[in-house]
Scaffold this motif. Structure first.
Motif, PDB file in Angstrom:
ATOM      1  N   LYS A  43       0.816  -1.212   0.000  1.00 32.98           N
ATOM      2  CA  LYS A  43       0.000   0.000   0.000  1.00 32.98           C
ATOM      3  C   LYS A  43       0.859   1.276   0.000  1.00 32.98           C
ATOM      4  O   LYS A  43       0.694   2.152  -0.844  1.00 32.98           O
ATOM      5  N   SER A  44       1.752   1.366   0.976  1.00 33.36           N
ATOM      6  CA  SER A  44       2.570   2.578   1.097  1.00 33.36           C
ATOM      7  C   SER A  44       3.500   2.744  -0.101  1.00 33.36           C
ATOM      8  O   SER A  44       3.767   3.877  -0.530  1.00 33.36           O
ATOM      9  N   THR A  45       3.970   1.641  -0.656  1.00 31.03           N
ATOM     10  CA  THR A  45       4.852   1.712  -1.825  1.00 31.03           C
ATOM     11  C   THR A  45       4.103   2.289  -3.026  1.00 31.03           C
ATOM     12  O   THR A  45       4.644   3.102  -3.783  1.00 31.03           O
ATOM     13  N   VAL A  46       2.838   1.880  -3.206  1.00 35.52           N
ATOM     14  CA  VAL A  46       2.025   2.447  -4.286  1.00 35.52           C
ATOM     15  C   VAL A  46       1.871   3.950  -4.097  1.00 35.52           C
ATOM     16  O   VAL A  46       2.046   4.739  -5.046  1.00 35.52           O
ATOM     17  N   GLY A  80      -1.454  16.828  -1.799  1.00 31.43           N
ATOM     18  CA  GLY A  80      -1.148  16.833  -0.383  1.00 31.43           C
ATOM     19  C   GLY A  80      -0.818  15.410   0.029  1.00 31.43           C
ATOM     20  O   GLY A  80      -1.346  14.449  -0.539  1.00 31.43           O
ATOM     21  N   TYR A  81       0.065  15.262   1.019  1.00 31.98           N
ATOM     22  CA  TYR A  81       0.460  13.928   1.467  1.00 31.98           C
ATOM     23  C   TYR A  81       0.505  13.905   2.985  1.00 31.98           C
ATOM     24  O   TYR A  81       1.148  14.748   3.613  1.00 31.98           O
ATOM     25  N   PHE A 158      -3.244  12.385  -0.596  1.00 35.06           N
ATOM     26  CA  PHE A 158      -2.945  11.003  -0.237  1.00 35.06           C
ATOM     27  C   PHE A 158      -2.832  10.925   1.284  1.00 35.06           C
ATOM     28  O   PHE A 158      -2.051  11.660   1.896  1.00 35.06           O
ATOM     29  N   LEU A 159      -3.600  10.022   1.878  1.00 36.80           N
ATOM     30  CA  LEU A 159      -3.603   9.861   3.337  1.00 36.80           C
ATOM     31  C   LEU A 159      -3.292   8.408   3.665  1.00 36.80           C
ATOM     32  O   LEU A 159      -4.096   7.513   3.416  1.00 36.80           O
ATOM     33  N   LEU A 188      -9.553  12.121  -2.609  1.00 37.89           N
ATOM     34  CA  LEU A 188      -8.859  11.561  -1.462  1.00 37.89           C
ATOM     35  C   LEU A 188      -8.482  10.111  -1.735  1.00 37.89           C
ATOM     36  O   LEU A 188      -9.327   9.298  -2.101  1.00 37.89           O
ATOM     37  N   PHE A 189      -7.217   9.802  -1.576  1.00 36.58           N
ATOM     38  CA  PHE A 189      -6.703   8.439  -1.701  1.00 36.58           C
ATOM     39  C   PHE A 189      -6.290   8.009  -0.302  1.00 36.58           C
ATOM     40  O   PHE A 189      -5.307   8.497   0.240  1.00 36.58           O
TER      41      PHE A 189
END
Length: 309
Positions: A43-46, A80-81, A158-159, A188-189
């Motif tokens: 997930k985080s890698t994507v 935004g991240y 991205f959250l 929102l992702f």
């Protein structure tokens, strides 16, 4: 609606390890898109690849029409991240953190003054501006992280597990803020482990062992044939003594895990005949948790069969 996040064959390898394998995504403007999967599934890698923080090994992706490899700096200005762990400066106050990130985004002093007031009001940090970030509660740390990610008015955010480790009240308040953003047209992702949060998303995707194995609206995923084979149904069983009831459920020849293959009346009669336990049973649809548990088991069995064959 326009497509604002697009990935085709997105792949990331770290030596012999394939962290993300051939992921395809198309996300529309204004969606709340949920991205789920076990820890270590990719997930985080994507997210890091989509944000331009990590270069793909293969495949391609675009954010707002911009290439994530060739136009990384432009992408950073438009998104935004919010990372899964609080990543702001704990030895700075709330106001100092906000000002620092405003400077990073290149806001002028005049724009900064306007945006600071806007985001502080929006996330409810008015009474905490002079407080050190280290002393904030988990929920307020997440509010601060969200405020900083909103300073430059991104239309895509991205959250990464934004509510991990915070209490239920703070979780609900964070999601109220996210709903307000989505209502204003922000995309929102969101990655999450909470099924109630996944239910709130427009669409959800599920990644397992680096591969995307499900994508769709929650109500559509619940109708997948893998969940409810022909001539089978889902039931909810309630009792005043669940610990006594559980062994009886497992003993019944037509019950496998939470899947029941007989009608509710027959099931109630069976339990009552065993020891007189009063139970109540009603047909229910599967939950999103049922969806992901079932798909994980199917995929795991497929991998084992492939390895053994």
């Amino acid at each position: 609606m326009s497509i604002v996040i697009k990935a085709a064959g997105l792949t990331k390898k770290f030596g012999a390890l394939t962290a993300v394998d051939n992921v395809d995504l198309e996300i529309e403007a204004g969606e709340i898109f949920g991205f789920l999967g076990p820890n270590g599934s990719g997930k985080s890698t994507v997210i890091r690849m989509l944000c331009g923080l990590l270069q793909p090994t293969a495949g391609r992706a675009q954010i707002a029409g911009l290439d994530v490899v060739k136009q990384t700096e432009e992408i950073k200005k438009r998104i935004g991240y919010m990372s899964q762990r609080f990543s702001l400066y704990e030895d700075l106050t709330v106001e100092e953190n906000i000002d620092f990130y405003g400077a990073i985004y290149g806001l002028t002093p005049l724009d900064m003054a306007v945006r600071r007031r806007t985001v502080v009001d929006w996330v409810g940090l008015d009474d905490h501006m002079e407080q050190l970030a280290a002393t904030l509660s988990g929920g307020y740390k997440q509010r601060l992280a969200l405020a900083c990610s909103l300073l430059h008015e991104p239309k895509i955010i991205f959250l990464d597990e934004p509510t991990a480790g915070i209490d239920p009240v703070a979780r609900r308040e964070i999601w109220d803020l996210l709903f307000r953003l989505a209502a204003e047209g922000t995309t929102l992702f969101v990655t999450t482990h909470y099924m109630d949060e996944a239910e709130r998303c427009s669409r959800v995707a599920y990644i397992y062992l680096s591969r995307l194995i499900a994508l769709g609206r929650p109500q559509d995923l619940k109708r997948l044939p893998e969940l409810t084979p022909d001539r089978s149904s889902w039931f909810e069983i309630t009792s005043d003594d669940v610990t006594q009831l559980l062994p009886l459920v497992r003993q019944h020849p037509s019950v496998l895990d939470a899947t029941i293959f007989i009608d509710a009346a027959a099931l109630e009669e069976y339990f009552h005949k065993q020891d007189g336990t009063e139970v109540h049973c009603r047909a229910v649809p599967p939950s999103l948790e049922d969806v992901f548990v079932t798909l994980t088991r199917v995929q795991r069995d497929n991998v084992k069969s492939w390895a053994q064959g």
